[in-house]
Structures are given as structure tokens and as C-alpha cells.
Design a protein around this motif. Structure first.
Motif, PDB file in Angstrom:
ATOM      1  N   ILE A 170       4.140 -21.577  22.052  1.00  0.00           N
ATOM      2  CA  ILE A 170       4.621 -22.247  21.069  1.00  0.00           C
ATOM      3  C   ILE A 170       3.620 -22.631  20.058  1.00  0.00           C
ATOM      4  O   ILE A 170       3.889 -22.536  18.847  1.00  0.00           O
ATOM      5  N   GLY A 171       2.418 -22.945  20.215  1.00  0.00           N
ATOM      6  CA  GLY A 171       1.279 -23.244  19.583  1.00  0.00           C
ATOM      7  C   GLY A 171       0.936 -22.162  18.390  1.00  0.00           C
ATOM      8  O   GLY A 171       0.957 -22.000  17.226  1.00  0.00           O
ATOM      9  N   ILE A 172       1.019 -20.941  19.024  1.00  0.00           N
ATOM     10  CA  ILE A 172       0.612 -19.477  18.343  1.00  0.00           C
ATOM     11  C   ILE A 172       1.688 -19.356  17.348  1.00  0.00           C
ATOM     12  O   ILE A 172       1.802 -18.807  16.100  1.00  0.00           O
ATOM     13  N   TYR A 173       3.072 -19.619  17.648  1.00  0.00           N
ATOM     14  CA  TYR A 173       4.267 -19.214  17.268  1.00  0.00           C
ATOM     15  C   TYR A 173       4.307 -20.216  15.878  1.00  0.00           C
ATOM     16  O   TYR A 173       4.293 -19.641  14.791  1.00  0.00           O
ATOM     17  N   GLY A 174       3.743 -21.470  16.072  1.00  0.00           N
ATOM     18  CA  GLY A 174       3.769 -22.534  15.193  1.00  0.00           C
ATOM     19  C   GLY A 174       2.686 -22.089  14.046  1.00  0.00           C
ATOM     20  O   GLY A 174       2.770 -22.194  12.686  1.00  0.00           O
ATOM     21  N   ILE A 175       1.485 -21.493  14.398  1.00  0.00           N
ATOM     22  CA  ILE A 175       0.309 -21.268  13.524  1.00  0.00           C
ATOM     23  C   ILE A 175       0.848 -20.114  12.648  1.00  0.00           C
ATOM     24  O   ILE A 175       0.595 -19.977  11.540  1.00  0.00           O
ATOM     25  N   ILE A 176       1.631 -18.951  13.267  1.00  0.00           N
ATOM     26  CA  ILE A 176       2.041 -17.968  12.556  1.00  0.00           C
ATOM     27  C   ILE A 176       2.919 -18.527  11.331  1.00  0.00           C
ATOM     28  O   ILE A 176       2.831 -18.167  10.151  1.00  0.00           O
ATOM     29  N   LEU A 177       3.988 -19.261  11.626  1.00  0.00           N
ATOM     30  CA  LEU A 177       4.978 -19.923  10.638  1.00  0.00           C
ATOM     31  C   LEU A 177       4.242 -20.696   9.517  1.00  0.00           C
ATOM     32  O   LEU A 177       4.497 -20.552   8.469  1.00  0.00           O
TER      33      LEU A 177
END
Length: 461
Positions: A291-298
Motif C-alpha cells: 500500500i505504501g509503494i502504491y501511495g508513493i506512485i500516486l
């Protein structure tokens, strides 16, 4: 370079404007790290043994917060216009927010969920009330021509602040519960125990500390109105002024139409932001790291998008910027709820299911990332340019009460979006159908905004 204050004619220094913009930088980690990408998914996936029920509880938490915010935001905005000063109110709500976020540390797996839900409600309310007062300062700081650029820049700074905290959490704190190491292959800092959720729980205190440090430039350098009525008198006068303002809206049909449109599409935006990470956690079993990596991308996408949107706002106008952003959000949301473990777009596109254990190894997860990028492009500009649209079409003297009503328009029915998700998910047992309800709000707001002109004369607003 100084900008003229539209109220006093006195210069507002560049340092004062940057102090105001840093409020978004200070405030955003709460929304990015706590609400959306780390603590929220942790609450859903790990705090209890039933992810579907936890999604409903998390949605209900947002619903309760939204109802309280909707009721009191316009009242506080009207009081702000009468009392003059915004900073004391921001300081009061900052104390509530900081204290509540700090208490999230104690939300261990298996512990009673009453307390983290309560503290999230308090923190959410305090955060939004602070935004009402901060937003109402904006028309005093710059000209109508520059307000869109400054608003989008501030929003971009917010995402940058959020992503810095998010990267720190993902690289140095978030660890695999099984292996006990972060994505860098090192033990979490501070001796955090991922198995007991400490890597997610610590995001509350981190967001609190970040907020405390970075709202200080606004208090030190951004000018505030010092003349106004005493508190008790300003409350009485503010309540009377709110009644007048609501009656006045009947004679300002364009502004009323904008606020109703914004009420609808912001409900959808809030739902996507509040529920998107939790939905992914339930669908794919993503943990804090994923979830953290997903949030970084966004958020990386969102930073560049806000910078570009500032230029688009200046050239095409705030309304058109919002419409373009809403179109992308509708497409992305449809993509999200149409995705299953082995397909997307309602089964029209079959996707490979991987047995690998690496990050985002399945085709469905990769498709989710694509939809997430579309959200990253859109969800900053749709909010920043909505804020600049209002600032361009009201006077400075009425900024507090209209930004209070603006906050009302963003929250008045937002409980309907999260409540709709909860009811549909509970009734059908399908979070996909729950997510589908969000497109109704985004689409209705888009259609109504088509009938709102870019700029209107005061008599027509």
C-alpha cells in the motif's frame, strides 16, 4: 517579490505566501499516510479478523466525521469573518489533531476498535476545520489572476510532504510481518515490531509531529486579520451572518450551482481517497509495504500533475481544469471496481494470475496501479482548482463564510458516499458494488458543473 493584499493594500511578502502554502505541506501526511495508504489499510486488514466488516466500520467513521464537519464548517466560517483572526482557531484545532493522532499508536491488533475510531473522528474533524480557516486566508494573499497557480502549487507541496513521509515509512519502518525487515532488507527503525502493527501505528505520531513543525511558518510569517469582534459577539454575529448568507445564495444561482456540483463530485473524490487503499488491501491482501509503494506512485504523479494543473488553470480556467480531472477520476473508478483477481473492465480483459510472491506480481495488481496513476493525475487538481474557482468569484469580506459553506459543500452529503459504500457492501457482501456507488457522485457533479460558467459578475454569482 511581494504581492498586494487585496484587503489592506499592504504588501504580502513572498515569505508570507510560502508560509500559507506550507500549511498544505504540513497537513497532507495525515491524509496520505494515516487515512489513505498506511493506517487505514492496516485498520481494515490487520486490526480485526474480518476485513469486510472493518471496511464498513472505516467507512462509518468517515461518515460520522463528515456529518459533523458539514454541520459546523459554515458556522465556523461565518464566525471567522466576524472575529477577524484565523490563526487562533487553527492553533486550537491543531492541538486536537496532534493529540488525537498521537493516540493511534495504541491501536494494536485485537485491541478495542472504539478508541482508534474515536481518535480518527476527532483528528478528521480538526483537520477539516483548520482547512476552512486556512483557505479563507487565501484571497487576501494574492490577485485573482494568480490564485489558481498558488492554490495548485500549495496542493502540490502538500503531496510532496505526504510522499516524503510515505517514502520514509515504506523504506525504513514498514516491514514484512513474516520476515521482519523492510524493503531495503534492514530491521525497522526504532525497533518497531511489524507483527504487532507498530510500523503502521507509528504513522499517527509521525503525522502529528510533522504537522506541528511545518505549520509554524504560517503562524510566523503569513499575515492575519487582527481587527474583529470579541469572541462571544463574533459567535452571535457569525450565526446571524450565516443565516443571511444562506438566504443570499438564492440570489446567486451560478455560485449555488457550483457549490451543489462541488458537493456531489467532492463526495466521490472523498470516497475514492478514503476507501481506495482499504479496497486494495481487501482485494489483493496488500500489506503496509504494498500500500505504501502504491501511495508513493500516486503522490509522485500528483505532484507533477498539480504543477501542470496550475498552468492549465491559468490558461483554461478553474472550471475546465476540474472537468478534465473529474473525467479521469470517473474512468479510474470504473476501472477499479471492474477489476477482479483475474480480469479487469468487467471481464473484457483477462489478466494473468501469478504464483510469484513479489510486489504487484499479478496482472490485476498492475491494472490497479494504472488506475491509481489516473487518480494521481486528477485528485489534486480537482480540489485545488475548485478552491481557486471560489476564490475568484467572491469578495474578500465574505471569504470566511463562503469558504465555510464551501467546506459544507464538500462534506454535506459526503456521508452519503461512504454510507452508500457501507450499505451496498453490507447488503451484497461485495466491496466492488460498494465502490461502484462512487461513480454516481462523480458523474452527477460533472454534469452539473457543465452548466457553470468560468467567471461571473458579482451580480450574477
Amino acid at each position: 517579490m511581494a504581492s498586494s493584499s487585496l484587503e489592506t493594500g499592504h504588501p504580502v511578502t513572498k515569505r508570507g505566501i510560502w508560509g500559507w502554502m506550507l500549511f498544505d505541506w504540513a497537513a497532507q501526511p495525515f491524509f496520505t499516510v494515516v487515512t489513505t495508504f498506511i493506517f487505514g489499510p492496516y485498520f481494515v486488514a490487520r486490526l480485526t479478523a474480518d476485513p469486510i466488516s472493518a471496511q464498513t466500520i472505516w467507512s462509518n467513521m468517515a461518515t460520522i466525521s463528515s456529518v459533523i464537519i458539514a454541520i459546523f464548517s459554515p458556522i465556523l466560517g461565518s464566525i471567522a469573518d466576524q472575529s477577524g483572526s484565523r490563526k487562533p482557531w487553527i492553533a486550537f484545532f491543531a492541538c486536537l489533531k496532534i493529540a488525537s493522532l498521537s493516540m493511534l499508536w495504541f491501536a494494536a491488533p485485537g485491541s478495542p476498535i472504539f478508541w482508534p475510531v474515536t481518535f480518527m473522528i476527532i483528528a478528521s474533524i480538526a483537520a477539516e476545520f483548520s482547512i476552512v480557516f486556512n483557505d479563507s486566508m487565501m484571497p487576501r494573499l494574492t490577485t485573482p489572476e494568480n490564485v489558481g497557480r498558488i492554490s495548485n502549487t500549495a496542493w502540490g507541496l502538500g503531496y510532496l510532504g505526504g510522499i516524503i513521509v510515505l517514502i520514509f515509512v515504506v523504506l525504513f519502518l514498514a516491514a514484512s510481518p513474516d520476515k521482519g525487515v523492510t524493503i531495503l532488507g534492514i530491521p525497522p527503525l526504532f525497533g518497531l515490531d511489524a507483527a504487532s502493527g507498530e510500523d503502521a501505528r507509528i504513522t499517527g505520531p509521525i503525522a502529528a509531529l510533522w504537522y506541528f513543525i511545518f505549520i509554524l511558518p504560517m503562524f510566523l510569517y503569513t499575515p492575519d486579520v487582527t481587527k474583529g469582534l470579541p469572541l462571544a459577539q463574533s459567535v452571535r454575529s457569525g450565526l446571524s451572518e450565516l443565516k443571511t448568507t444562506l438566504h443570499e445564495l438564492k440570489g446567486r444561482p451560478v455560485l449555488t450551482r457550483f457549490l451543489i456540483a462541488r458537493m456531489l463530485y467532492q463526495d466521490g473524490v472523498n470516497g475514492v481517497l478514503i476507501l481506495g487503499g482499504a479496497f486494495a488491501a481487501g482485494l489483493f491482501g496488500w500489506g503496509t509495504m504494498e500500500i505504501g509503494i502504491y501511495g508513493i506512485i500516486l503522490n509522485i504523479v500528483a505532484i507533477g500533475s498539480c504543477v501542470a494543473a496550475g498552468l492549465v488553470d491559468q490558461r483554461l480556467g478553474s472550471r475546465n481544469t476540474v472537468l478534465l480531472s473529474l473525467a479521469l477520476l470517473i474512468i479510474a473508478t470504473i476501472g477499479i471496481f471492474s477489476t477482479q483477481a483475474d480480469s479487469t473492465l468487467f471481464g473484457l480483459l483477462a489478466l494473468p494470475v501469478s504464483d510469484a510472491t513479489g510486489l504487484f506480481s499479478s496482472g490485476a495488481e498492475k491494472a490497479y496501479l494504472v488506475y491509481g496513476i489516473l487518480i494521481g493525475i486528477a485528485f489534486g487538481p480537482v480540489q485545488a482548482s475548485s478552491r481557486s474557482y471560489l476564490a475568484r468569484n467572491i469578495t474578500i469580506a465574505e471569504s470566511g463564510r463562503y469558504f465555510g459553506i464551501y467546506a459544507l459543500s464538500g462534506r454535506a452529503t459526503s456521508f452519503m458516499a461512504t454510507l452508500g459504500f457501507s450499505l451496498v457492501t453490507y447488503a451484497t457482501g461485495s466491496a466492488h458494488l460498494g465502490m461502484a456507488t462512487l461513480t454516481l457522485f462523480l458523474g452527477a457533479g460533472f454534469v452539473l458543473l457543465l452548466r457553470v460558467p468560468e467567471r461571473v459578475a458579482p451580480a450574477q454569482s
